[in-house]
Design a protein around this motif. Sequence first.
Motif, PDB file in Angstrom:
ATOM      1  N   LYS A  15       0.852  -1.187   0.000  1.00 48.89           N
ATOM      2  CA  LYS A  15       0.000   0.000   0.000  1.00 48.89           C
ATOM      3  C   LYS A  15       0.890   1.239   0.000  1.00 48.89           C
ATOM      4  CE  LYS A  15      -3.840  -2.092   2.521  1.00 48.89           C
ATOM      5  NZ  LYS A  15      -4.719  -1.996   3.735  1.00 48.89           N
ATOM      6  N   LYS A  57      -3.779   3.605  -1.591  1.00 48.89           N
ATOM      7  CA  LYS A  57      -4.133   2.602  -2.585  1.00 48.89           C
ATOM      8  C   LYS A  57      -3.248   1.367  -2.411  1.00 48.89           C
ATOM      9  CE  LYS A  57      -5.779   5.843  -6.112  1.00 48.89           C
ATOM     10  NZ  LYS A  57      -5.664   6.278  -7.531  1.00 48.89           N
ATOM     11  N   GLU A  58      -3.779   0.245  -2.853  1.00 51.81           N
ATOM     12  CA  GLU A  58      -3.040  -1.020  -2.782  1.00 51.81           C
ATOM     13  C   GLU A  58      -2.576  -1.400  -4.191  1.00 51.81           C
ATOM     14  OE1 GLU A  58      -3.605  -5.625  -1.186  1.00 51.81           O
ATOM     15  OE2 GLU A  58      -5.021  -4.039  -0.593  1.00 51.81           O
ATOM     16  N   PHE A  59      -1.335  -1.806  -4.271  1.00 57.52           N
ATOM     17  CA  PHE A  59      -0.738  -2.134  -5.560  1.00 57.52           C
ATOM     18  C   PHE A  59      -0.097  -3.517  -5.510  1.00 57.52           C
ATOM     19  CE2 PHE A  59      -0.900   2.436  -5.425  1.00 57.52           C
ATOM     20  CZ  PHE A  59      -1.178   2.825  -6.716  1.00 57.52           C
ATOM     21  N   GLU A  81      -9.769   0.060  -4.942  1.00 57.94           N
ATOM     22  CA  GLU A  81     -10.216   1.430  -5.059  1.00 57.94           C
ATOM     23  C   GLU A  81      -9.514   2.298  -4.018  1.00 57.94           C
ATOM     24  OE1 GLU A  81     -12.081   2.719  -7.343  1.00 57.94           O
ATOM     25  OE2 GLU A  81     -12.522   0.819  -8.338  1.00 57.94           O
ATOM     26  N   SER A  82      -9.318   3.526  -4.348  1.00 58.72           N
ATOM     27  CA  SER A  82      -8.626   4.430  -3.426  1.00 58.72           C
ATOM     28  C   SER A  82      -9.515   4.748  -2.241  1.00 58.72           C
ATOM     29  CB  SER A  82      -8.229   5.713  -4.138  1.00 58.72           C
ATOM     30  OG  SER A  82      -9.369   6.379  -4.625  1.00 58.72           O
ATOM     31  N   GLU A  87       3.547  -2.554 -12.323  1.00 57.88           N
ATOM     32  CA  GLU A  87       2.920  -2.115 -11.074  1.00 57.88           C
ATOM     33  C   GLU A  87       1.446  -1.871 -11.379  1.00 57.88           C
ATOM     34  OE1 GLU A  87       3.919   1.018  -7.523  1.00 57.88           O
ATOM     35  OE2 GLU A  87       3.886   1.786  -9.577  1.00 57.88           O
ATOM     36  N   THR A  88       0.584  -2.587 -10.639  1.00 56.65           N
ATOM     37  CA  THR A  88      -0.853  -2.525 -10.929  1.00 56.65           C
ATOM     38  C   THR A  88      -1.603  -2.182  -9.663  1.00 56.65           C
ATOM     39  OG1 THR A  88      -0.540  -4.279 -12.592  1.00 56.65           O
ATOM     40  CG2 THR A  88      -2.802  -3.812 -11.902  1.00 56.65           C
ATOM     41  N   GLU A  89      -2.584  -1.278  -9.817  1.00 56.39           N
ATOM     42  CA  GLU A  89      -3.462  -0.929  -8.693  1.00 56.39           C
ATOM     43  C   GLU A  89      -4.500  -2.024  -8.551  1.00 56.39           C
ATOM     44  OE1 GLU A  89      -6.596   2.566  -7.355  1.00 56.39           O
ATOM     45  OE2 GLU A  89      -5.213   2.892  -9.030  1.00 56.39           O
ATOM     46  N   THR A  90      -4.710  -2.498  -7.333  1.00 55.41           N
ATOM     47  CA  THR A  90      -5.621  -3.625  -7.114  1.00 55.41           C
ATOM     48  C   THR A  90      -6.887  -3.258  -6.369  1.00 55.41           C
ATOM     49  OG1 THR A  90      -4.458  -4.187  -5.056  1.00 55.41           O
ATOM     50  CG2 THR A  90      -3.699  -5.264  -7.092  1.00 55.41           C
TER      51      THR A  90
END
Length: 202
Positions: free
Chosen positions: A67, A81-83, A197-198, A192-195
């Motif tokens: 995160k 956000k979690e990545f 919702e913010s 690197e990918t966002e997993t």
Amino acid sequence: MPNPNFPGELGSIPYGTIIGGPLNAAVEANADASMTAAKFIQDVGFQDAADDWESSRKPVYVTFSYKKTVIDDESGAESTKEFEMRVPLLLLVNIPYFEVSRVTVDFNVKLNSVQTYATSSKFDIDSEVKGKQGWFTGNVKWKVSASYQKQKSQSQKIERTYDQSVHVEAESVEPPTGVTRVFDVLEETITETETTESSPSP
């Protein structure tokens, strides 16, 4: 007694084997080290493709979840956000590339000529007395024998002393150009990918 043939003694020493043996061992060691590194890359860094018909292999990836706080470019609001990041495993380990960089062969020969002398002598005396006594005259006989013997012997031997020491230095070296190029390509595949919702930061 003939003089020792030191040049002949030295000429009979198999210098090719004495010097070439450690050098051949160093070449074989370098070849084994290269094969070990290649096998390490194949076994650790790659895996068989999913398709049975495809003979190629694909890189092994390691996925990290984490995160971090990001700032919206428009509003300036902060959110967490979690990545996930996928990194090729080969970029996270050291490839064991070693080579023998120096081989020093020290070979010493010592030849000594040793001469020995031996002398023995023997001296023997044998005596015998015979006598006959009459009424008016006497008769005596003496018998003496002597022998002397002297023996000499001489021998020669060559003492040989051989001393050999081999010094080997190995060091870590840079991967070959082809391997470096593979690493460059793998580095470009890091994602690197966002997993999630913010969510607003507290």
